[in-house]
Structure formats: C-alpha cells, structure tokens
Design a protein around this motif. Structure first.
Motif, mmCIF file in Angstrom:
data_model
loop_
_atom_site.group_PDB
_atom_site.id
_atom_site.type_symbol
_atom_site.label_atom_id
_atom_site.label_comp_id
_atom_site.label_asym_id
_atom_site.label_seq_id
_atom_site.Cartn_x
_atom_site.Cartn_y
_atom_site.Cartn_z
ATOM 1 N N LEU A 46 3.625 -2.517 -8.602
ATOM 2 C CA LEU A 46 4.960 -3.094 -8.795
ATOM 3 C C LEU A 46 5.142 -4.302 -7.886
ATOM 4 N N ALA A 47 4.758 -4.183 -6.628
ATOM 5 C CA ALA A 47 4.879 -5.311 -5.698
ATOM 6 C C ALA A 47 4.039 -6.495 -6.169
ATOM 7 N N MET A 48 2.845 -6.209 -6.673
ATOM 8 C CA MET A 48 1.976 -7.299 -7.153
ATOM 9 C C MET A 48 2.571 -7.975 -8.392
ATOM 10 N N VAL A 49 3.080 -7.186 -9.323
ATOM 11 C CA VAL A 49 3.661 -7.738 -10.554
ATOM 12 C C VAL A 49 4.892 -8.579 -10.222
ATOM 13 N N VAL A 50 5.764 -8.046 -9.392
ATOM 14 C CA VAL A 50 6.973 -8.784 -9.020
ATOM 15 C C VAL A 50 6.595 -10.059 -8.268
ATOM 16 N N ASN A 51 5.578 -9.982 -7.433
ATOM 17 C CA ASN A 51 5.126 -11.162 -6.688
ATOM 18 C C ASN A 51 4.622 -12.257 -7.623
ATOM 19 N N ILE A 52 4.042 -11.854 -8.733
ATOM 20 C CA ILE A 52 3.556 -12.846 -9.704
ATOM 21 C C ILE A 52 4.711 -13.361 -10.564
ATOM 22 N N GLU A 53 5.529 -12.449 -11.058
ATOM 23 C CA GLU A 53 6.612 -12.824 -11.970
ATOM 24 C C GLU A 53 7.798 -13.475 -11.259
ATOM 25 N N LYS A 54 8.172 -12.930 -10.118
ATOM 26 C CA LYS A 54 9.319 -13.448 -9.358
ATOM 27 C C LYS A 54 8.966 -13.440 -7.871
ATOM 28 N N PRO A 55 8.160 -14.407 -7.450
ATOM 29 C CA PRO A 55 7.712 -14.399 -6.048
ATOM 30 C C PRO A 55 8.860 -14.494 -5.043
ATOM 31 N N GLU A 56 9.933 -15.183 -5.406
ATOM 32 C CA GLU A 56 11.063 -15.308 -4.476
ATOM 33 C C GLU A 56 11.730 -13.965 -4.231
ATOM 34 N N LEU A 57 11.704 -13.095 -5.242
ATOM 35 C CA LEU A 57 12.296 -11.767 -5.115
ATOM 36 C C LEU A 57 11.486 -10.904 -4.148
ATOM 37 N N GLU A 58 10.180 -10.912 -4.322
ATOM 38 C CA GLU A 58 9.316 -10.119 -3.444
ATOM 39 C C GLU A 58 9.328 -10.678 -2.020
ATOM 40 N N GLN A 59 9.391 -11.984 -1.908
ATOM 41 C CA GLN A 59 9.450 -12.612 -0.584
ATOM 42 C C GLN A 59 10.744 -12.220 0.131
ATOM 43 N N ARG A 60 11.847 -12.226 -0.597
ATOM 44 C CA ARG A 60 13.134 -11.856 -0.003
ATOM 45 C C ARG A 60 13.123 -10.392 0.435
ATOM 46 N N LYS A 61 12.502 -9.523 -0.359
ATOM 47 C CA LYS A 61 12.405 -8.116 0.015
ATOM 48 C C LYS A 61 11.609 -7.965 1.313
ATOM 49 N N GLN A 62 10.521 -8.688 1.441
ATOM 50 C CA GLN A 62 9.720 -8.627 2.663
ATOM 51 C C GLN A 62 10.499 -9.176 3.856
ATOM 52 N N GLU A 63 11.276 -10.231 3.636
ATOM 53 C CA GLU A 63 12.109 -10.780 4.706
ATOM 54 C C GLU A 63 13.160 -9.762 5.157
ATOM 55 N N LEU A 64 13.742 -9.047 4.194
ATOM 56 C CA LEU A 64 14.739 -8.028 4.534
ATOM 57 C C LEU A 64 14.134 -6.922 5.395
ATOM 58 N N VAL A 65 12.942 -6.497 5.056
ATOM 59 C CA VAL A 65 12.272 -5.458 5.844
ATOM 60 C C VAL A 65 12.033 -5.965 7.261
ATOM 61 N N ARG A 66 11.567 -7.210 7.382
ATOM 62 C CA ARG A 66 11.315 -7.799 8.698
ATOM 63 C C ARG A 66 12.615 -7.906 9.496
ATOM 64 N N GLU A 67 13.679 -8.372 8.843
ATOM 65 C CA GLU A 67 14.977 -8.516 9.520
ATOM 66 C C GLU A 67 15.506 -7.159 9.994
ATOM 67 N N GLN A 68 15.368 -6.134 9.145
ATOM 68 C CA GLN A 68 15.843 -4.801 9.522
ATOM 69 C C GLN A 68 15.104 -4.311 10.773
ATOM 70 N N ASN A 69 13.805 -4.557 10.808
ATOM 71 C CA ASN A 69 13.024 -4.151 11.980
ATOM 72 C C ASN A 69 13.457 -4.913 13.230
ATOM 73 N N GLU A 70 13.742 -6.206 13.078
ATOM 74 C CA GLU A 70 14.201 -7.004 14.210
ATOM 75 C C GLU A 70 15.557 -6.506 14.718
ATOM 76 N N TYR A 71 16.435 -6.117 13.800
ATOM 77 C CA TYR A 71 17.743 -5.589 14.203
ATOM 78 C C TYR A 71 17.580 -4.299 14.999
ATOM 79 N N LYS A 72 16.688 -3.431 14.550
ATOM 80 C CA LYS A 72 16.457 -2.180 15.263
ATOM 81 C C LYS A 72 15.949 -2.443 16.674
#
Length: 113
Positions: free
Chosen positions: A14-40
């Motif tokens: 799913l991550a690979m397909v979304v990265n190909i079809e909508k790379p901005e969506l997968e990139q934003r999801k990865q940024e959110l995970v990184r931001e959440q970790n930074e907040y913690k």
C-alpha cells in the motif's frame, strides 16, 4: 524472527502504491510520523527540565523563584502549542489514511501474488 505477515506485506505494498500514485500523500504521512516523534521528544525534554528545576529549587523560596515560574509558564505554553499541533496532525492523518485506503484493494491483490 523475520516473518512477513500478510497484513504487513499488504501495508508495505500500500505504501509503495500510494508513493507511486500520490507521492505527496505518502510524503506527508511520513512527515506527520516524524513530527509526532519530535513532539514526543520535546514534551519529554520539557518534563525532564521541569523536574530538574523543581528538584533544584529551595522549598522555602519556591514561590519567589522567578526563573522557575517563568520556566513553568514556558513549559505550559509549549505543551499547549504541541497539543494543538498534535490535534491538527491527527486530523490530517485521518484524511490521509482515508485517501490511502482507496488503494487498499490493489495492495491486497498484490500481497496475494
């Protein structure tokens, strides 16, 4: 033990397909995970600093300790700001996950191959 489960494989596809079809969506999801970790990490650092200041403060003059009071207020403001950001991130993550789920059938088929 490195066993791949069907669900795990499906999520990876799913991550690979979304990265190909909508790379901005997968990139934003990865940024959110990184931001959440930074907040913690930031909240833990604030907590550690606060506990350190409290343990070092003289109990008889704790209410007169301007640096401690300012530190408490700064910690409180930062914690509120982080809480707002976490709320926004969670809302964004729900939206992203809804859009990602549109590609779930493709990922499910791919995991069966």
């Amino acid at each position: 033990n490195f066993i791949v489960t069907p669900e795990g494989l499906e999520d990876q596809i799913l991550a690979m397909v979304v990265n190909i079809e909508k790379p901005e969506l997968e990139q934003r999801k990865q940024e959110l995970v990184r931001e959440q970790n930074e907040y913690k990490v930031e909240l833990l650092q604030l907590e550690d600093d606060l506990l350190s200041q409290l343990s070092a403060a003289d109990p008889s003059t704790i209410l007169d300790n301007i640096a401690l009071i300012e530190g408490l207020e700064k910690s409180k403001a930062t914690a509120k700001e982080i809480a707002v950001q976490v709320g926004l991130a969670q809302t964004t993550e729900v939206t992203i996950n809804e859009q990602r789920e549109l590609y779930r059938p493709v990922a499910a088929e791919g995991s069966m191959i």
